[in-house]
Design a protein around this motif. Structure first.
Motif, PDB file in Angstrom:
ATOM      1  N   ASP A 141       0.856  -1.183   0.000  1.00 52.31           N
ATOM      2  CA  ASP A 141       0.000   0.000   0.000  1.00 52.31           C
ATOM      3  C   ASP A 141       0.895   1.236   0.000  1.00 52.31           C
ATOM      4  O   ASP A 141       1.603   1.511   0.970  1.00 52.31           O
ATOM      5  CB  ASP A 141      -0.901  -0.004   1.237  1.00 52.31           C
ATOM      6  CG  ASP A 141      -1.940   1.103   1.198  1.00 52.31           C
ATOM      7  OD1 ASP A 141      -1.938   1.896   0.234  1.00 52.31           O
ATOM      8  OD2 ASP A 141      -2.756   1.181   2.136  1.00 52.31           O
ATOM      9  N   LEU A 142       0.865   1.990  -1.097  1.00 56.51           N
ATOM     10  CA  LEU A 142       1.721   3.171  -1.221  1.00 56.51           C
ATOM     11  C   LEU A 142       1.080   4.446  -0.686  1.00 56.51           C
ATOM     12  O   LEU A 142       1.689   5.507  -0.737  1.00 56.51           O
ATOM     13  CB  LEU A 142       2.098   3.399  -2.697  1.00 56.51           C
ATOM     14  CG  LEU A 142       3.052   2.402  -3.336  1.00 56.51           C
ATOM     15  CD1 LEU A 142       3.460   2.901  -4.723  1.00 56.51           C
ATOM     16  CD2 LEU A 142       4.284   2.171  -2.481  1.00 56.51           C
ATOM     17  N   VAL A 143      -0.139   4.339  -0.168  1.00 50.63           N
ATOM     18  CA  VAL A 143      -0.833   5.546   0.299  1.00 50.63           C
ATOM     19  C   VAL A 143      -0.217   6.024   1.607  1.00 50.63           C
ATOM     20  O   VAL A 143      -0.322   5.377   2.650  1.00 50.63           O
ATOM     21  CB  VAL A 143      -2.336   5.287   0.490  1.00 50.63           C
ATOM     22  CG1 VAL A 143      -3.020   6.559   0.993  1.00 50.63           C
ATOM     23  CG2 VAL A 143      -2.972   4.820  -0.807  1.00 50.63           C
ATOM     24  N   GLU A 144       0.436   7.168   1.554  1.00 53.50           N
ATOM     25  CA  GLU A 144       0.983   7.829   2.742  1.00 53.50           C
ATOM     26  C   GLU A 144       0.107   9.046   3.016  1.00 53.50           C
ATOM     27  O   GLU A 144       0.158  10.045   2.292  1.00 53.50           O
ATOM     28  CB  GLU A 144       2.436   8.243   2.525  1.00 53.50           C
ATOM     29  CG  GLU A 144       3.389   7.075   2.289  1.00 53.50           C
ATOM     30  CD  GLU A 144       3.614   6.244   3.548  1.00 53.50           C
ATOM     31  OE1 GLU A 144       3.441   6.805   4.659  1.00 53.50           O
ATOM     32  OE2 GLU A 144       3.942   5.055   3.424  1.00 53.50           O
ATOM     33  N   ARG A 145      -0.720   8.958   4.055  1.00 48.66           N
ATOM     34  CA  ARG A 145      -1.721  10.000   4.297  1.00 48.66           C
ATOM     35  C   ARG A 145      -1.068  11.319   4.704  1.00 48.66           C
ATOM     36  O   ARG A 145      -0.163  11.365   5.525  1.00 48.66           O
ATOM     37  CB  ARG A 145      -2.688   9.552   5.377  1.00 48.66           C
ATOM     38  CG  ARG A 145      -3.851  10.521   5.583  1.00 48.66           C
ATOM     39  CD  ARG A 145      -4.596  10.283   6.876  1.00 48.66           C
ATOM     40  NE  ARG A 145      -5.325   9.024   6.885  1.00 48.66           N
ATOM     41  CZ  ARG A 145      -6.163   8.682   7.856  1.00 48.66           C
ATOM     42  NH1 ARG A 145      -6.347   9.507   8.877  1.00 48.66           N
ATOM     43  NH2 ARG A 145      -6.794   7.525   7.823  1.00 48.66           N
ATOM     44  N   ILE A 146      -1.573  12.391   4.136  1.00 48.10           N
ATOM     45  CA  ILE A 146      -1.154  13.754   4.477  1.00 48.10           C
ATOM     46  C   ILE A 146      -2.414  14.539   4.848  1.00 48.10           C
ATOM     47  O   ILE A 146      -3.438  14.420   4.168  1.00 48.10           O
ATOM     48  CB  ILE A 146      -0.464  14.434   3.273  1.00 48.10           C
ATOM     49  CG1 ILE A 146       0.858  13.731   2.942  1.00 48.10           C
ATOM     50  CG2 ILE A 146      -0.230  15.925   3.541  1.00 48.10           C
ATOM     51  CD1 ILE A 146       1.484  14.200   1.637  1.00 48.10           C
ATOM     52  N   TYR A 147      -2.353  15.293   5.920  1.00 50.31           N
ATOM     53  CA  TYR A 147      -3.525  16.096   6.281  1.00 50.31           C
ATOM     54  C   TYR A 147      -3.097  17.523   6.610  1.00 50.31           C
ATOM     55  O   TYR A 147      -1.977  17.778   7.051  1.00 50.31           O
ATOM     56  CB  TYR A 147      -4.282  15.478   7.453  1.00 50.31           C
ATOM     57  CG  TYR A 147      -3.526  15.445   8.758  1.00 50.31           C
ATOM     58  CD1 TYR A 147      -3.648  16.485   9.677  1.00 50.31           C
ATOM     59  CD2 TYR A 147      -2.693  14.374   9.074  1.00 50.31           C
ATOM     60  CE1 TYR A 147      -2.954  16.465  10.876  1.00 50.31           C
ATOM     61  CE2 TYR A 147      -2.006  14.342  10.270  1.00 50.31           C
ATOM     62  CZ  TYR A 147      -2.134  15.381  11.168  1.00 50.31           C
ATOM     63  OH  TYR A 147      -1.438  15.361  12.359  1.00 50.31           O
ATOM     64  N   LEU A 148      -3.989  18.452   6.336  1.00 46.53           N
ATOM     65  CA  LEU A 148      -3.754  19.873   6.624  1.00 46.53           C
ATOM     66  C   LEU A 148      -4.881  20.400   7.495  1.00 46.53           C
ATOM     67  O   LEU A 148      -6.059  20.229   7.173  1.00 46.53           O
ATOM     68  CB  LEU A 148      -3.693  20.706   5.338  1.00 46.53           C
ATOM     69  CG  LEU A 148      -2.412  20.551   4.527  1.00 46.53           C
ATOM     70  CD1 LEU A 148      -2.635  19.567   3.404  1.00 46.53           C
ATOM     71  CD2 LEU A 148      -1.954  21.886   3.982  1.00 46.53           C
ATOM     72  N   THR A 149      -4.493  21.072   8.574  1.00 50.58           N
ATOM     73  CA  THR A 149      -5.447  21.626   9.519  1.00 50.58           C
ATOM     74  C   THR A 149      -5.589  23.128   9.323  1.00 50.58           C
ATOM     75  O   THR A 149      -4.843  23.753   8.551  1.00 50.58           O
ATOM     76  CB  THR A 149      -4.984  21.354  10.951  1.00 50.58           C
ATOM     77  OG1 THR A 149      -3.748  22.072  11.173  1.00 50.58           O
ATOM     78  CG2 THR A 149      -4.748  19.865  11.183  1.00 50.58           C
ATOM     79  N   LEU A 150      -6.513  23.726  10.053  1.00 51.00           N
ATOM     80  CA  LEU A 150      -6.672  25.174  10.032  1.00 51.00           C
ATOM     81  C   LEU A 150      -5.400  25.856  10.534  1.00 51.00           C
ATOM     82  O   LEU A 150      -5.019  26.932  10.049  1.00 51.00           O
ATOM     83  CB  LEU A 150      -7.881  25.562  10.893  1.00 51.00           C
ATOM     84  CG  LEU A 150      -8.469  26.953  10.688  1.00 51.00           C
ATOM     85  CD1 LEU A 150      -8.910  27.155   9.238  1.00 51.00           C
ATOM     86  CD2 LEU A 150      -9.650  27.171  11.620  1.00 51.00           C
ATOM     87  N   GLU A 151      -4.729  25.232  11.490  1.00 54.02           N
ATOM     88  CA  GLU A 151      -3.465  25.779  12.003  1.00 54.02           C
ATOM     89  C   GLU A 151      -2.389  25.803  10.913  1.00 54.02           C
ATOM     90  O   GLU A 151      -1.579  26.737  10.840  1.00 54.02           O
ATOM     91  CB  GLU A 151      -2.976  24.948  13.194  1.00 54.02           C
ATOM     92  CG  GLU A 151      -3.804  25.117  14.468  1.00 54.02           C
ATOM     93  CD  GLU A 151      -5.122  24.355  14.420  1.00 54.02           C
ATOM     94  OE1 GLU A 151      -5.310  23.511  13.504  1.00 54.02           O
ATOM     95  OE2 GLU A 151      -5.978  24.612  15.288  1.00 54.02           O
TER      96      GLU A 151
END
Length: 575
Positions: A141-151
């Protein structure tokens, strides 16, 4: 003894490795030989024997490298080659020039899934120079999760004003915040079951993409650079808005050679492959093992994390359903956070025997192992175990399945859209088959030689997923059972269930008295009288719950009587 109804000759796999006419540099060829059939060892044998007649260079990728697993694979390939043709390489070896040089010169290199991901990122690709064959053991599984917050958006707005691109970052932050508030308002006020898709393909975003790319090369602060790289991935891939965050994935792709293979027992049913046939070409294989002497006991109960917390006595009742026979080796599989809970439940059940698992094991000549989903695929540590107890539906966050679909659709050039949770057909297929795969792989960790009359205990309410698993276990004895749990904090409902439990216990106690009295039969009317149960329909319901108890104590419910078949075998049971 369980048996193989027919076996694989694996010639198709050998031909895929050796015959250039079968090679495919555009996609993976997926071989779905049954778990435990020896596909990994056979592929290693074919690679070793290939070196006697061909100069092809190969890389073999496996999930685990610790506990000498890497060395074992290298030694096996070399044994079949009759000389040293294979070299294992790890992240540590990459830091040593002599280790790199040795790997570059080897006809075959062996490394981990983690190392393959580095290749996909464009790192250490000198190790793959002039190599033609790629064999991957188990799906990566090559999916490396990235997330962006309001901060993160606030930092984008404030941290780059001293740079030439500072103005563009301020405007981009305002654009992202506007999208953030738009979606969060919809989620909170209108529809909490939606995952919103957003993209940045419009030409108006081109200047921001260029500014971010340029700024990444100028910034030296590690935290700032990481933020910019997250923004870069979001702008390039698009993203999903869910739980008040933007989510995307790292922009990496499968690194392919001239001939690419995946060995995966889940290949026959995993929707990942079926939905993306431009990336994966599955060679479906028949199921060859005969499970006719293996019992799959399915306890149809909700085992979601939230529901488990409501049950008053889940682990106590669960352990009461397991046959703990002398000499048994039992593998418990649960979620990672529950491993310690299962171990504590075993200690409570046998507190009168010892204070540690080891003391209990020694006293009863029993072996316990508790593992978690995600840490057992491909492992052979439990090959001689005769029981597996699966204590949870192995569901992950819905976002994990959504991002996997998003990633693969992007790589396949397919359009993406917003997602209704549990309603998107493709994502539901991925989710359900992923759950089935986890259950199937847990089952296949035990009884690897198929010589034991093994037992499978499955506690979950995922009917479709269980049906998929049953299709992989030809002729398995499937028994669906109900089990009653009292929930914490219930008022009227809890009181009603408690009364039912009391009645069940009274009937059970009355029947146990008959067992110990060595009588051959008793009228059901007499048992109802002893248990103070006037309602015949209620009594019938209670007997449904007591079916496992009746089986264990050889009590047959026949017409208006119970027939007691007293067991004359001296079989030790420690339950």
């Amino acid at each position: 003894m369980n048996k193989v109804s027919k076996s694989y000759d694996f010639d198709e796999l050998r031909q895929q490795i050796e015959n250039k006419e079968k090679w495919n540099k555009e996609a993976f060829t997926v071989f779905s030989y049954e778990a435990g059939s020896g596909k990994s060892r056979e592929s290693q044998r074919f690679l070793g024997e290939m070196t006697k007649n061909y100069s092809y260079k190969a890389v073999y990728i496996q999930r685990f490298v610790k506990d000498n697993r890497l060395e074992e694979t290298v030694n096996r390939i070399n044994e079949f080659a009759g000389r040293d043709v294979a070299v294992g390489i790890t992240g540590e070896d990459n830091k040593k020039k002599n280790g790199l040089d040795k790997a570059k010169g080897a006809q075959i290199i062996v490394c981990s899934h983690s190392m393959y991901k580095q290749f996909c990122r464009g790192l250490h690709t000198e190790l793959l120079k002039e190599r033609e064959i790629l064999v991957v053991d188990e799906y990566i599984d090559l999916v490396e999760r990235i997330y962006l917050t309001l901060e993160d958006m606030a930092s984008l707005w404030s941290d780059f004003d001293l740079y030439e691109q500072g103005r563009e970052m301020v405007v981009l932050a305002e654009i992202l915040k506007e999208r953030y508030y738009q979606y969060s308002t919809l989620l909170n006020a209108v529809n909490k079951q939606e995952i919103f898709y957003l993209d940045f393909q419009d030409t108006i975003y081109a200047k921001y993409k260029r500014a971010v790319e340029s700024l990444i090369t100028s910034v030296h602060d590690r935290v700032q650079k990481q933020l910019l790289m997250k923004i870069q991935n979001l702008l390039k891939n698009g993203g999903l808005f869910y739980e008040n965050c933007f989510h995307t994935f790292e922009d990496i792709s499968f690194y392919l050679l001239e001939n690419n293979m995946i060995l995966d027992a889940n290949g026959n049913f995993d929707a990942t492959y079926q939905l993306h046939q431009d990336i994966f070409r599955v060679k479906n294989q028949p199921r060859v093992f005969d499970y006719s002497q293996i019992i799959l006991k399915h306890f149809n109960i909700n085992t979601s994390k939230g529901q488990l917390e409501k049950y008053l006595n889940f682990y106590e009742k669960m352990l009461g359903e397991i046959e703990f026979n002398k000499g048994s080796k039992i593998l418990f599989v649960t979620e990672k956070d529950s491993v310690r809970t299962v171990q504590e439940a075993l200690l409570i059940k046998y507190a009168h025997i010892g204070d540690t698992i080891e003391e209990i094991e020694s006293h009863f000549d029993i072996k316990f192992e508790v593992e978690y989903f995600g840490n057992i695929i491909g492992r052979n540590d439990f090959r001689d175990f005769d029981k597996v107890v699966i204590l949870k539906t192995p569901n992950y966050s819905y976002l994990d399945y959504a991002l996997k679909s998003f990633y693969l659709r992007t790589k396949s050039g397919k359009p993406m859209e917003s997602i209704r949770i549990f309603e998107n057909q493709d994502i539901e297929s991925i989710r359900k088959t992923a759950v089935a795969a986890e259950i199937y792989q847990a089952i296949k960790r035990i009884n690897r030689d198929m010589k034991k009359n093994a037992q499978i205990y499955l506690f979950c309410d995922s009917t479709e997923e269980v049906d998929i698993v049953r299709q992989q276990l030809k002729n398995v004895q499937y028994v669906k059972q109900e089990i009653l749990f009292v929930e914490k904090g219930e008022n009227g409902k809890k009181e009603g269930q408690s009364k039912l439990v009391e009645k069940i216990n009274r009937v059970q106690d009355a029947l146990l008295e008959c067992v110990h009295s060595n009588i051959d039969s008793i009228r059901k009317k007499d048992i109802r009288s002893q248990a103070s149960i006037a309602d015949k329909s209620e009594f019938s319901k209670i007997l449904k719950y007591l079916e496992p108890f009746l089986t264990i104590y050889h009590i047959e419910s026949k017409g208006q009587k119970f027939i007691l078949k007293h067991d004359t075998e001296s079989k030790e049971d420690v339950s």
